[in-house]
Design a protein around this motif. Structure first.
Motif, PDB file in Angstrom:
ATOM      1  N   GLU A  87       0.972  -1.042   0.097  1.00 44.85           N
ATOM      2  CA  GLU A  87       0.058   0.059  -0.061  1.00 44.85           C
ATOM      3  C   GLU A  87       0.614   1.264  -0.685  1.00 44.85           C
ATOM      4  O   GLU A  87       0.275   2.646  -0.663  1.00 44.85           O
ATOM      5  N   LEU A  88       1.777   1.686   0.959  1.00 46.06           N
ATOM      6  CA  LEU A  88       3.167   2.215   1.105  1.00 46.06           C
ATOM      7  C   LEU A  88       3.395   2.643  -0.423  1.00 46.06           C
ATOM      8  O   LEU A  88       3.315   3.985  -1.117  1.00 46.06           O
ATOM      9  N   ILE A  89       4.175   1.591  -1.327  1.00 45.97           N
ATOM     10  CA  ILE A  89       4.478   2.008  -1.996  1.00 45.97           C
ATOM     11  C   ILE A  89       3.796   2.588  -3.418  1.00 45.97           C
ATOM     12  O   ILE A  89       4.197   3.182  -3.852  1.00 45.97           O
ATOM     13  N   ALA A  90       2.315   1.592  -3.383  1.00 45.61           N
ATOM     14  CA  ALA A  90       1.273   2.438  -4.501  1.00 45.61           C
ATOM     15  C   ALA A  90       1.379   3.351  -4.424  1.00 45.61           C
ATOM     16  O   ALA A  90       0.588   4.869  -4.968  1.00 45.61           O
ATOM     17  N   ASP A  91       1.242   4.107  -3.044  1.00 44.23           N
ATOM     18  CA  ASP A  91       0.681   5.468  -2.906  1.00 44.23           C
ATOM     19  C   ASP A  91       2.056   6.650  -2.452  1.00 44.23           C
ATOM     20  O   ASP A  91       2.286   7.968  -3.475  1.00 44.23           O
ATOM     21  N   LEU A  92       3.569   5.990  -2.662  1.00 42.48           N
ATOM     22  CA  LEU A  92       4.019   7.484  -2.312  1.00 42.48           C
ATOM     23  C   LEU A  92       4.992   6.874  -4.266  1.00 42.48           C
ATOM     24  O   LEU A  92       5.253   8.426  -4.038  1.00 42.48           O
ATOM     25  N   GLU A  93       4.971   5.711  -4.873  1.00 41.13           N
ATOM     26  CA  GLU A  93       5.943   5.784  -6.321  1.00 41.13           C
ATOM     27  C   GLU A  93       4.985   7.033  -6.976  1.00 41.13           C
ATOM     28  O   GLU A  93       3.282   7.411  -6.974  1.00 41.13           O
ATOM     29  N   GLY A  94       5.505   7.883  -7.668  1.00 43.35           N
ATOM     30  CA  GLY A  94       5.006   8.823  -8.599  1.00 43.35           C
ATOM     31  C   GLY A  94       4.831   9.995  -7.593  1.00 43.35           C
ATOM     32  O   GLY A  94       4.177  11.083  -8.975  1.00 43.35           O
ATOM     33  N   LEU A  95       4.461  10.074  -6.492  1.00 43.47           N
ATOM     34  CA  LEU A  95       4.404  11.288  -6.016  1.00 43.47           C
ATOM     35  C   LEU A  95       5.262  12.557  -6.121  1.00 43.47           C
ATOM     36  O   LEU A  95       6.698  12.277  -6.244  1.00 43.47           O
ATOM     37  N   THR A  96       4.583  13.866  -6.307  1.00 44.20           N
ATOM     38  CA  THR A  96       5.615  15.224  -7.159  1.00 44.20           C
ATOM     39  C   THR A  96       5.753  16.188  -6.081  1.00 44.20           C
ATOM     40  O   THR A  96       4.154  15.888  -4.837  1.00 44.20           O
ATOM     41  N   ASP A  97       6.172  17.622  -6.293  1.00 40.38           N
ATOM     42  CA  ASP A  97       6.194  18.542  -5.286  1.00 40.38           C
ATOM     43  C   ASP A  97       4.878  19.229  -5.115  1.00 40.38           C
ATOM     44  O   ASP A  97       4.499  19.262  -6.477  1.00 40.38           O
TER      45      ASP A  97
ATOM     46  N   ASP B 147      15.830  -7.592   8.516  1.00 46.51           N
ATOM     47  CA  ASP B 147      14.081  -7.708   9.157  1.00 46.51           C
ATOM     48  C   ASP B 147      13.559  -6.846  10.285  1.00 46.51           C
ATOM     49  O   ASP B 147      13.135  -6.439  10.159  1.00 46.51           O
ATOM     50  N   ARG B 148      15.064  -6.378  10.607  1.00 47.58           N
ATOM     51  CA  ARG B 148      14.769  -5.297  11.879  1.00 47.58           C
ATOM     52  C   ARG B 148      15.491  -3.858  10.617  1.00 47.58           C
ATOM     53  O   ARG B 148      15.190  -2.847  11.167  1.00 47.58           O
ATOM     54  N   GLY B 149      15.593  -3.667   9.520  1.00 45.57           N
ATOM     55  CA  GLY B 149      15.805  -2.711   8.770  1.00 45.57           C
ATOM     56  C   GLY B 149      14.377  -1.948   8.161  1.00 45.57           C
ATOM     57  O   GLY B 149      13.368  -2.380   8.909  1.00 45.57           O
ATOM     58  N   PRO B 150      14.561  -1.062   7.462  1.00 45.30           N
ATOM     59  CA  PRO B 150      13.345  -0.195   7.049  1.00 45.30           C
ATOM     60  C   PRO B 150      12.778  -1.630   5.772  1.00 45.30           C
ATOM     61  O   PRO B 150      13.555  -1.764   4.935  1.00 45.30           O
ATOM     62  N   ASP B 151      11.304  -1.255   6.005  1.00 50.27           N
ATOM     63  CA  ASP B 151      10.366  -2.463   4.778  1.00 50.27           C
ATOM     64  C   ASP B 151      11.018  -1.389   4.005  1.00 50.27           C
ATOM     65  O   ASP B 151       9.946  -2.153   2.436  1.00 50.27           O
ATOM     66  N   VAL B 152      10.521   0.346   3.485  1.00 47.24           N
ATOM     67  CA  VAL B 152      10.007   0.739   2.324  1.00 47.24           C
ATOM     68  C   VAL B 152      11.698   1.581   2.339  1.00 47.24           C
ATOM     69  O   VAL B 152      11.602   2.177   3.200  1.00 47.24           O
ATOM     70  N   VAL B 153      12.552   1.890   1.013  1.00 48.17           N
ATOM     71  CA  VAL B 153      13.333   3.235   1.199  1.00 48.17           C
ATOM     72  C   VAL B 153      13.008   3.956  -0.323  1.00 48.17           C
ATOM     73  O   VAL B 153      12.492   3.517  -1.095  1.00 48.17           O
ATOM     74  N   LEU B 154      13.319   5.280   0.350  1.00 49.32           N
ATOM     75  CA  LEU B 154      13.004   6.017  -0.399  1.00 49.32           C
ATOM     76  C   LEU B 154      14.290   6.896  -0.753  1.00 49.32           C
ATOM     77  O   LEU B 154      15.055   7.305  -0.422  1.00 49.32           O
ATOM     78  N   ASP B 155      14.095   6.691  -2.243  1.00 45.39           N
ATOM     79  CA  ASP B 155      16.087   7.170  -2.529  1.00 45.39           C
ATOM     80  C   ASP B 155      15.423   8.325  -3.592  1.00 45.39           C
ATOM     81  O   ASP B 155      14.737   8.157  -4.742  1.00 45.39           O
ATOM     82  N   GLN B 156      15.803   9.743  -2.575  1.00 42.02           N
ATOM     83  CA  GLN B 156      15.346  11.099  -2.414  1.00 42.02           C
ATOM     84  C   GLN B 156      15.867  11.128  -3.706  1.00 42.02           C
ATOM     85  O   GLN B 156      16.845  11.219  -4.862  1.00 42.02           O
ATOM     86  N   ALA B 157      15.414  12.473  -4.691  1.00 42.85           N
ATOM     87  CA  ALA B 157      14.867  12.663  -6.039  1.00 42.85           C
ATOM     88  C   ALA B 157      16.118  14.595  -6.498  1.00 42.85           C
ATOM     89  O   ALA B 157      16.298  14.436  -4.716  1.00 42.85           O
ATOM     90  N   ALA B 158      17.217  14.333  -7.028  1.00 45.16           N
ATOM     91  CA  ALA B 158      17.733  15.223  -7.114  1.00 45.16           C
ATOM     92  C   ALA B 158      17.174  16.696  -6.520  1.00 45.16           C
ATOM     93  O   ALA B 158      16.069  16.608  -7.116  1.00 45.16           O
ATOM     94  N   GLY B 159      17.718  17.531  -5.843  1.00 42.65           N
ATOM     95  CA  GLY B 159      17.171  18.499  -4.837  1.00 42.65           C
ATOM     96  C   GLY B 159      16.022  18.418  -3.735  1.00 42.65           C
ATOM     97  O   GLY B 159      15.640  19.477  -3.722  1.00 42.65           O
ATOM     98  N   VAL B 160      16.051  16.994  -3.278  1.00 41.72           N
ATOM     99  CA  VAL B 160      14.791  16.530  -2.122  1.00 41.72           C
ATOM    100  C   VAL B 160      15.317  16.576  -1.142  1.00 41.72           C
ATOM    101  O   VAL B 160      16.187  15.570  -1.316  1.00 41.72           O
ATOM    102  N   HIS B 161      15.175  17.195  -0.519  1.00 41.32           N
ATOM    103  CA  HIS B 161      15.730  16.685   1.573  1.00 41.32           C
ATOM    104  C   HIS B 161      14.483  16.202   1.459  1.00 41.32           C
ATOM    105  O   HIS B 161      13.203  16.368   2.435  1.00 41.32           O
ATOM    106  N   ILE B 162      14.477  14.638   2.117  1.00 43.35           N
ATOM    107  CA  ILE B 162      13.967  13.989   2.961  1.00 43.35           C
ATOM    108  C   ILE B 162      13.567  14.144   4.174  1.00 43.35           C
ATOM    109  O   ILE B 162      14.632  14.104   4.769  1.00 43.35           O
ATOM    110  N   GLU B 163      12.563  15.742   5.533  1.00 37.85           N
ATOM    111  CA  GLU B 163      12.887  15.115   6.216  1.00 37.85           C
ATOM    112  C   GLU B 163      12.568  14.368   7.493  1.00 37.85           C
ATOM    113  O   GLU B 163      11.043  13.953   7.254  1.00 37.85           O
ATOM    114  N   GLY B 164      12.774  14.495   8.338  1.00 35.43           N
ATOM    115  CA  GLY B 164      12.178  12.835   9.263  1.00 35.43           C
ATOM    116  C   GLY B 164      11.948  13.089  10.653  1.00 35.43           C
ATOM    117  O   GLY B 164      11.372  12.673  11.562  1.00 35.43           O
TER     118      GLY B 164
END
Length: 524
Positions: free
Chosen positions: A362-372, A395-412
């Motif tokens: 569900e996460l991947i489907a919702d996040l793929e193609g997201l634009t600013d 198994d202890r790591g992240p389930d989804v990894v977002l490879d941020q596009a050029a010019g994007v900072h993902i804040e947590g």
């Protein structure tokens, strides 16, 4: 391995955040003549980092030749789904694995390696560095520490980090960083002059701190010019045979900030609840107000050591947002389905395997193609964690990894009302394309080096020095780096199944590094 190995000294210069995207214009305009000569007489290549492209864990991925799924560390923080905690991960004991220089016969000098505190015992010297290192107990042998401080006025960190600001390139911390760069090279040259080392590694960590705050401003260019001058001096030293430059990741300018936890909350994946941070924010007690005051009073380090890490992390920013262990207190763990760290990792919060897979889909489907808001893509890729990593810790790591596009900072952080924003604390962000330079008598200056990866360095250097390569290493031996007909190009790669030989000792590291990560902007 049969045959007698030829003695050689290799220097590896690690430039945190180094990339050709930033420095190529300065090479072209003649500001970096040594790097220009290296590009002409050696071989240069872009180089892929492990995701997410960040200091922790990429310096350990380089040093061990293994991916984060084997190291057990995926970012500066770890989300423990069972214990419902979020804790710092940046000290040596957090990582599984063995540094590649432990497999060399000769002595090694490791200078300023991030995420290696407390320093491990080596046949030679080990000086730990980066945000995870303390101002004391950072050398092996221990007797080296007072020698460094007496001879070089050596310091692990600048004293005035809290004064770093993207709006003020003339603050008092910048000259401190320049001095630290010179001191690192002073140590490198003096160790190399001894002529007894098979390998010398030096990391220049605070270079990328400047890039984060000031990206391509003159203050950053001056740091690179200083490095260029010092590299020229190193190349003139008769003890040197092979010289390699590498980075843990690359960098680019920030155009958009994506607040991933705000997005998760707005889309029903994350639920939050009130905490003491809300009351502190209403009272006007924020990080932006407290930290600079402490720094200017000269009591910053003293005050921080009196305050437990958990108390420090409850201090909100001016927008009311919290990070790291502070996030754990505002998450409604019972009703949340996912939470994210900065720069890419997303964790699904359920123990049921089938439900976990359903939420990942569900996460991947919702996040793929997201634009600013301007219609630009936010991610280059949205990936499953199990497709990014391999090893016992996946198994202890992240389930989804977002490879941020050029010019994007993902804040947590958690607590901001807006999903997208303009750059604030940082002007430069990490990217997954770093840099690699090879220079030496057997290096092929025409080698194209397609798909060069940070994991390739450790096995390639072991092969160059005539050593077997542990099967545990994930990277490839890049024999295409060497001239046709040369000894390392002709020799078959020998892989052996060996266990870890203990890259860390049993000393306990203090975990009060969150304050430095905050000052540097890593906990956004």
């Amino acid at each position: 391995m049969d045959g007698e190995k030829e003695e050689m000294t290799t220097v590896v210069l690690g430039l945190d955040g180094g990339c050709f995207e930033l420095i190529q214009p300065w090479i072209d305009d003649g500001a970096l003549p040594t790097f220009s000569n290296l590009a002409e007489d050696g071989v240069t290549s872009d180089m892929q980092s492990c995701l997410p492209p960040v200091t922790c864990p990429n310096w350990q991925s380089y040093a061990t030749g293994t991916n984060p799924g084997k190291l057990g560390v995926f970012w500066w923080e770890a989300v423990d789904r069972e214990e419902r905690t979020i804790e710092n991960r940046s000290t040596a004991g957090d990582f599984d694995g063995t540094h590649y220089w432990r497999f060399l016969d000769g002595e090694t000098a490791v200078v300023n390696l991030p995420t290696s505190y407390p320093p491990s015992e080596v046949d030679g010297v080990h000086i730990a560095g980066g945000p995870g290192a303390e101002q004391a107990g950072y050398t092996y042998p221990e007797s080296l520490e007072p020698e460094l401080e007496e001879r070089y006025d050596y310091a692990v960190h600048p004293e005035k980090m809290s004064l770093l600001s993207g709006d003020d390139p003339d603050n008092e911390c910048v000259p401190e960083i320049y001095d630290l760069i010179d001191i690192r090279f002073d140590v490198l040259e003096d160790e190399l002059k001894q002529g007894e080392y098979e390998l010398v590694h030096l990391t220049v960590f605070y270079l990328n701190v400047l890039q984060h705050f000031y990206w391509d401003m003159d203050v950053v260019k001056r740091a690179w010019e200083r490095i260029d001058e010092r590299v020229d001096q190193v190349l003139e030293m008769e003890e040197l045979e092979n010289f390699f430059v590498m980075s843990d990741h690359g960098s680019n300018g920030i155009e958009t900030t994506f607040r991933v936890n705000t997005w998760l909350e707005q889309h029903g994946y994350l639920q939050t609840e009130s905490s003491i941070s809300d009351y502190l924010h209403r009272a006007g007690i924020t990080q932006e107000r407290v930290r600079p005051i402490l720094a200017k009073l000269g009591v910053e380090w003293w005050a921080r050591r009196l305050l437990p890490e958990r108390v420090q992390m409850l201090l909100p920013d001016e927008e009311g947002s919290v990070d790291k262990s502070g996030k754990a207190d505002v998450i409604d763990w019972e009703n949340s389905r996912a939470v994210a760290s900065g720069q890419g990792p997303v964790y699904v919060l359920t123990d049921d395997p089938a439900e976990r897979e359903r939420i990942v889909d569900e996460l991947i489907a919702d996040l793929e193609g997201l634009t600013d808001e301007a219609g630009n893509p936010v991610f280059d890729q949205v990936l499953r964690g199990k497709d990014v990593y391999s090893g016992p810790h996946v198994d202890r790591g992240p389930d989804v990894v977002l490879d941020q596009a050029a010019g994007v900072h993902i804040e947590g952080k958690i607590g901001n009302a807006e999903v997208f924003g303009a750059p604030s604390k940082w002007h430069g962000e990490n990217k997954d394309t770093g840099m690699f330079i090879g220079y030496g008598p057997t290096v092929d200056e025409t080698a194209p080096l397609p798909d060069m990866h940070i994991l390739d360095i450790a096995p390639t250097l072991l092969h160059l020095h005539g050593e077997d390569v542990p099967e545990r290493m994930d990277g490839e031996v890049r024999r295409d780096l060497f001239e046709a007909g040369s000894e390392p190009a002709n020799r078959d790669v020998s892989r052996v199944d060996v266990g870890d030989v203990g890259s860390t000792d049993s000393r306990t590291a203090e975990r009060d590094v969150t304050d430095r990560l905050e000052d540097l902007g890593y906990m956004e």
